[in-house]
Scaffold this motif. Structure first.
Motif, PDB file in Angstrom:
ATOM      1  N   UNK A   2       0.787  -1.242  -0.131  1.00  0.00           N
ATOM      2  CA  UNK A   2       0.058   0.088   0.149  1.00  0.00           C
ATOM      3  C   UNK A   2       0.882   1.337   0.067  1.00  0.00           C
ATOM      4  N   UNK A   3       0.153   2.296  -0.653  1.00  0.00           N
ATOM      5  CA  UNK A   3       1.118   3.471  -0.552  1.00  0.00           C
ATOM      6  C   UNK A   3       0.663   4.372   0.451  1.00  0.00           C
ATOM      7  N   UNK A   4       1.537   5.142   1.420  1.00  0.00           N
ATOM      8  CA  UNK A   4       1.206   5.988   2.402  1.00  0.00           C
ATOM      9  C   UNK A   4       0.125   7.284   1.974  1.00  0.00           C
ATOM     10  N   UNK A   5      -0.827   7.542   3.043  1.00  0.00           N
ATOM     11  CA  UNK A   5      -1.598   8.626   2.679  1.00  0.00           C
ATOM     12  C   UNK A   5      -1.008   9.736   2.170  1.00  0.00           C
ATOM     13  N   UNK A   6       0.307  10.118   2.852  1.00  0.00           N
ATOM     14  CA  UNK A   6       0.874  11.558   2.560  1.00  0.00           C
ATOM     15  C   UNK A   6       1.317  11.490   1.070  1.00  0.00           C
ATOM     16  N   UNK A   7       1.822  10.434   0.441  1.00  0.00           N
ATOM     17  CA  UNK A   7       2.393  10.153  -0.610  1.00  0.00           C
ATOM     18  C   UNK A   7       1.103  10.212  -1.788  1.00  0.00           C
ATOM     19  N   UNK A   8       0.259   9.620  -1.420  1.00  0.00           N
ATOM     20  CA  UNK A   8      -1.126   9.660  -2.425  1.00  0.00           C
ATOM     21  C   UNK A   8      -1.527  11.072  -2.345  1.00  0.00           C
ATOM     22  N   UNK A   9      -1.423  12.058  -1.308  1.00  0.00           N
ATOM     23  CA  UNK A   9      -2.064  13.355  -1.162  1.00  0.00           C
ATOM     24  C   UNK A   9      -1.093  13.874  -2.378  1.00  0.00           C
ATOM     25  N   UNK A  10       0.284  13.806  -2.111  1.00  0.00           N
ATOM     26  CA  UNK A  10       1.320  14.775  -2.898  1.00  0.00           C
ATOM     27  C   UNK A  10       0.926  14.407  -4.379  1.00  0.00           C
ATOM     28  N   UNK A  11       0.742  13.190  -4.881  1.00  0.00           N
ATOM     29  CA  UNK A  11       0.598  12.754  -6.231  1.00  0.00           C
ATOM     30  C   UNK A  11      -0.883  13.342  -6.675  1.00  0.00           C
ATOM     31  N   UNK A  12      -1.549  13.264  -5.808  1.00  0.00           N
ATOM     32  CA  UNK A  12      -2.964  13.890  -6.288  1.00  0.00           C
ATOM     33  C   UNK A  12      -2.855  15.323  -6.436  1.00  0.00           C
ATOM     34  N   UNK A  13      -2.280  15.957  -5.579  1.00  0.00           N
ATOM     35  CA  UNK A  13      -2.158  17.362  -5.597  1.00  0.00           C
ATOM     36  C   UNK A  13      -1.416  17.876  -6.968  1.00  0.00           C
ATOM     37  N   UNK A  14      -0.407  17.053  -7.158  1.00  0.00           N
ATOM     38  CA  UNK A  14       0.608  17.460  -8.333  1.00  0.00           C
ATOM     39  C   UNK A  14      -0.104  17.280  -9.782  1.00  0.00           C
ATOM     40  N   UNK A  15      -1.022  16.041  -9.801  1.00  0.00           N
ATOM     41  CA  UNK A  15      -1.904  15.593 -10.888  1.00  0.00           C
ATOM     42  C   UNK A  15      -2.967  16.659 -11.257  1.00  0.00           C
ATOM     43  N   UNK A  16      -3.765  17.038 -10.044  1.00  0.00           N
ATOM     44  CA  UNK A  16      -4.763  17.910 -10.193  1.00  0.00           C
ATOM     45  C   UNK A  16      -4.427  19.454 -10.566  1.00  0.00           C
ATOM     46  N   UNK A  17      -3.287  19.830  -9.997  1.00  0.00           N
ATOM     47  CA  UNK A  17      -2.868  21.188 -10.176  1.00  0.00           C
ATOM     48  C   UNK A  17      -2.156  21.328 -11.545  1.00  0.00           C
ATOM     49  N   UNK A  18      -1.835  20.239 -12.212  1.00  0.00           N
ATOM     50  CA  UNK A  18      -1.293  20.211 -13.564  1.00  0.00           C
ATOM     51  C   UNK A  18      -2.208  20.179 -14.670  1.00  0.00           C
ATOM     52  N   UNK A  19      -3.212  19.581 -14.083  1.00  0.00           N
ATOM     53  CA  UNK A  19      -4.615  19.355 -15.025  1.00  0.00           C
ATOM     54  C   UNK A  19      -5.368  20.691 -15.218  1.00  0.00           C
ATOM     55  N   UNK A  20      -5.181  21.324 -14.075  1.00  0.00           N
ATOM     56  CA  UNK A  20      -6.174  22.766 -13.866  1.00  0.00           C
ATOM     57  C   UNK A  20      -5.268  23.561 -14.673  1.00  0.00           C
ATOM     58  N   UNK A  21      -3.922  23.616 -14.531  1.00  0.00           N
ATOM     59  CA  UNK A  21      -3.066  24.431 -15.511  1.00  0.00           C
ATOM     60  C   UNK A  21      -2.828  24.341 -16.832  1.00  0.00           C
TER      61      UNK A  21
END
Length: 131
Positions: A2-21
């Motif tokens: 399993x992937x730790x929650x903080x790592x999941x959050x960092x990846x999700x933030x990076x993906x969403x921010x890139x998609x929005x930009x």
């Protein structure tokens, strides 16, 4: 594994921010335009809010909704190009500064409205489950 929650959050933030930009600035003819700050900085603020309040799932739906608006603009412009002009020779929407600016602001508005709606829906569902 399993992937730790903080790592999941960092990846999700990076993906969403890139998609929005990327989605928010797709109509800008010049990537160095000052208007690119709206999807980049505004998107960062929305993503930061979602991460801080644990609302990344509603943000994901809102980002998807924004990209559906990008698709609708693309298809709509193509239809106007083929049907509206007999020669099929209109310039891309991004070549006109006013529609490009309005489109960029409009796409960011779609993101904000969708995010607010999905957050409200999520909060209502959470409230009804706790009763």
């Amino acid at each position: 594994m399993s992937v730790p929650d903080p790592l999941r959050t960092v990846v999700a933030v990076a993906v969403y921010w890139t998609a929005i930009a990327l989605g928010g600035s797709v109509l800008l003819p010049d990537p160095t335009s000052p208007l690119v700050a709206l999807p980049v900085i505004g998107g960062g603020a929305v993503v930061a809010h979602a991460a801080r309040t644990d609302r990344l799932v509603p943000l994901g739906y809102a980002v998807g909704t924004m990209w559906l608006a990008v698709l609708a603009l693309t298809v709509g412009t193509g239809v106007v190009d083929v049907v509206g002009t007999p020669d099929g020779e209109i310039a891309p929407l991004a070549d006109y500064p006013v529609p490009a600016a309005l489109g960029t602001v409009g796409l960011f508005g779609v993101l904000l409205v969708a995010y607010a709606a999905f957050v409200r829906r999520s909060a209502e569902r959470d409230a009804s489950e706790s009763e």
